[in-house]
Design a protein around this motif. Structure first.
Motif, PDB file in Angstrom:
ATOM      1  N   PHE A   1      -1.382   3.796  -0.353  1.00  0.00           N
ATOM      2  CA  PHE A   1       0.309   3.508  -0.217  1.00  0.00           C
ATOM      3  C   PHE A   1       0.868   4.001  -1.409  1.00  0.00           C
ATOM      4  O   PHE A   1       0.302   3.589  -2.582  1.00  0.00           O
ATOM      5  CB  PHE A   1       0.445   2.066  -0.349  1.00  0.00           C
ATOM      6  CG  PHE A   1       1.978   1.699  -0.283  1.00  0.00           C
ATOM      7  CD1 PHE A   1       2.893   2.001   0.610  1.00  0.00           C
ATOM      8  CD2 PHE A   1       2.309   0.824  -1.331  1.00  0.00           C
ATOM      9  CE1 PHE A   1       4.110   1.589   0.309  1.00  0.00           C
ATOM     10  CE2 PHE A   1       3.391   0.439  -1.449  1.00  0.00           C
ATOM     11  CZ  PHE A   1       4.467   0.734  -0.474  1.00  0.00           C
TER      12      PHE A   1
ATOM     13  N   ASP B   1       3.831   3.702  -4.003  1.00  0.00           N
ATOM     14  CA  ASP B   1       5.169   2.855  -4.474  1.00  0.00           C
ATOM     15  C   ASP B   1       6.250   3.718  -4.484  1.00  0.00           C
ATOM     16  O   ASP B   1       6.363   4.661  -5.385  1.00  0.00           O
ATOM     17  CB  ASP B   1       4.704   2.055  -5.430  1.00  0.00           C
ATOM     18  CG  ASP B   1       5.896   1.006  -5.743  1.00  0.00           C
ATOM     19  OD1 ASP B   1       7.096   1.422  -5.602  1.00  0.00           O
ATOM     20  OD2 ASP B   1       5.502  -0.045  -6.227  1.00  0.00           O
TER      21      ASP B   1
ATOM     22  N   SER C   1       9.210   5.138   2.645  1.00  0.00           N
ATOM     23  CA  SER C   1       8.021   5.053   3.006  1.00  0.00           C
ATOM     24  C   SER C   1       7.627   4.547   4.102  1.00  0.00           C
ATOM     25  O   SER C   1       8.085   3.341   4.620  1.00  0.00           O
ATOM     26  CB  SER C   1       7.319   4.608   1.654  1.00  0.00           C
ATOM     27  OG  SER C   1       5.814   4.435   1.748  1.00  0.00           O
TER      28      SER C   1
ATOM     29  N   ARG D   1       4.952   2.598   6.283  1.00  0.00           N
ATOM     30  CA  ARG D   1       3.750   1.729   5.941  1.00  0.00           C
ATOM     31  C   ARG D   1       3.094   1.381   7.304  1.00  0.00           C
ATOM     32  O   ARG D   1       4.083   0.695   8.081  1.00  0.00           O
ATOM     33  CB  ARG D   1       4.116   0.491   4.970  1.00  0.00           C
ATOM     34  CG  ARG D   1       2.932  -0.215   4.659  1.00  0.00           C
ATOM     35  CD  ARG D   1       2.223   0.401   3.361  1.00  0.00           C
ATOM     36  NE  ARG D   1       0.788  -0.196   3.100  1.00  0.00           N
ATOM     37  CZ  ARG D   1       1.138  -1.351   1.910  1.00  0.00           C
ATOM     38  NH1 ARG D   1       2.133  -1.521   1.539  1.00  0.00           N
ATOM     39  NH2 ARG D   1      -0.227  -1.733   1.601  1.00  0.00           N
TER      40      ARG D   1
END
Length: 298
Positions: free
Chosen positions: A131, A133, A142, A144
């Motif tokens: 991941f 940030d 992003s 996820r």
């Protein structure tokens, strides 16, 4: 002193790691950037930067001032974008991060479609199974897949995809087709390196924990999928990853009445009062396209 220009010089120096990097970003020279930062320090009456042979670092006062300066510049950029929004198309650079397999199998095509719709936008797709940030990696959006959602970011839910057990036709022909969850104990079960031994399945009889052990573990989804396609064993995979392969007959479903824990997807981005127009159109575009990935349980 041009305060706005000085703030840009200061923030770029920190985020790009050097005065020369800030100069390139601002289209000026290193001495000019140095003078702007020095003038900002004089006007504030505090030292913001430490300049050493190893590079730049923030003083305690500089750390506090940097965060607020960045927000001021963002708000100014938002105000300019908002004023121009009615007279031009979205433009500028967007950086998007996503897991490797999702990017390769689906997002790459979406990105090219998006660029065709918005010719004034540049897009950088950063594929990493770790991941990234958005605040630290200068990422605008992003994607996820599973995992804990950071509390300091906006999370837009896209949908949920069940995990299903799959294997190659050759593997099933060679080793047989499991009839009940416990049959997995006599098969080669492949899992991700970060996971625990064992698998929890949900079926007609309710949740069923199966204490499978794995001789082969891998930390990359592409390698895992290649291993399954190559006949190395049985693996639990999200439907967005394998639905097309199942339809093509390259994989077969194992224990078709059982599924693993569903995998949820979210779009993450920084909380801002006025998102740039390019970010808004990208978020809306991805929300529509990703929600239609195969195998969604909504």
């Amino acid at each position: 002193m041009d305060t706005l220009r000085a703030l840009e010089a200061f923030v770029h120096s920190i985020e790009l790691g050097s005065l020369s990097g800030a100069a390139r970003a601002l289209g000026t020279t290193q001495p000019t950037v140095s003078k702007l930062v020095a003038g900002l320090e004089r006007s504030l009456g505090v030292r913001l930067l430490r300049r050493t042979a190893a590079g730049l670092s923030l003083t305690e006062e500089g750390q506090r001032f940097h965060e607020r300066s960045r927000r001021v510049l963002e708000d100014y950029g938002d105000a300019v974008a908002d004023a121009r929004e009615g007279i031009r198309q979205p433009r500028g650079l967007l950086r998007v991060s996503a897991p490797v397999t999702l990017g390769q199998r689906h997002l790459n095509a979406m990105a090219l479609e998006f660029l065709g719709l918005y010719p004034d936008i540049e897009l950088e797709l950063v594929l990493d199974d770790r991941f990234v940030d958005p605040l630290e990696g200068r990422i605008d959006v992003s994607l996820r897949v599973g995992g804990t959602l950071p509390p300091d970011l906006v999370a837009r839910r896209l949908g949920s995809w069940p995990r299903v057990l799959v294997a190659s036709p050759d593997y099933i022909a060679s080793r047989g087709n499991p009839r009940k969850p416990q049959d997995l104990l006599s098969h080669d079960y492949l899992r991700y390196a970060a996971g625990d031994d064992g698998v929890l399945l949900d079926g007609p009889e309710g949740p069923v924990p199966v204490p499978v052990r794995s001789r082969y573990r891998v930390n990359n989804a592409v390698a895992m999928l290649d291993a399954v396609l190559g006949g190395a064993g049985i693996s639990l995979q999200p439907t967005w990853m394998v639905a097309e392969l199942l339809a093509q007959g390259r994989l077969v479903r194992v224990l078709g009445r059982h599924t693993g824990p569903a995998q949820e997807m979210h779009l993450l981005y920084a909380p801002r009062r006025h998102q740039p127009q390019r970010v808004r159109v990208l978020v809306d575009f991805l929300a529509q396209r990703v929600a239609k990935l195969p195998g969604s349980a909504a």
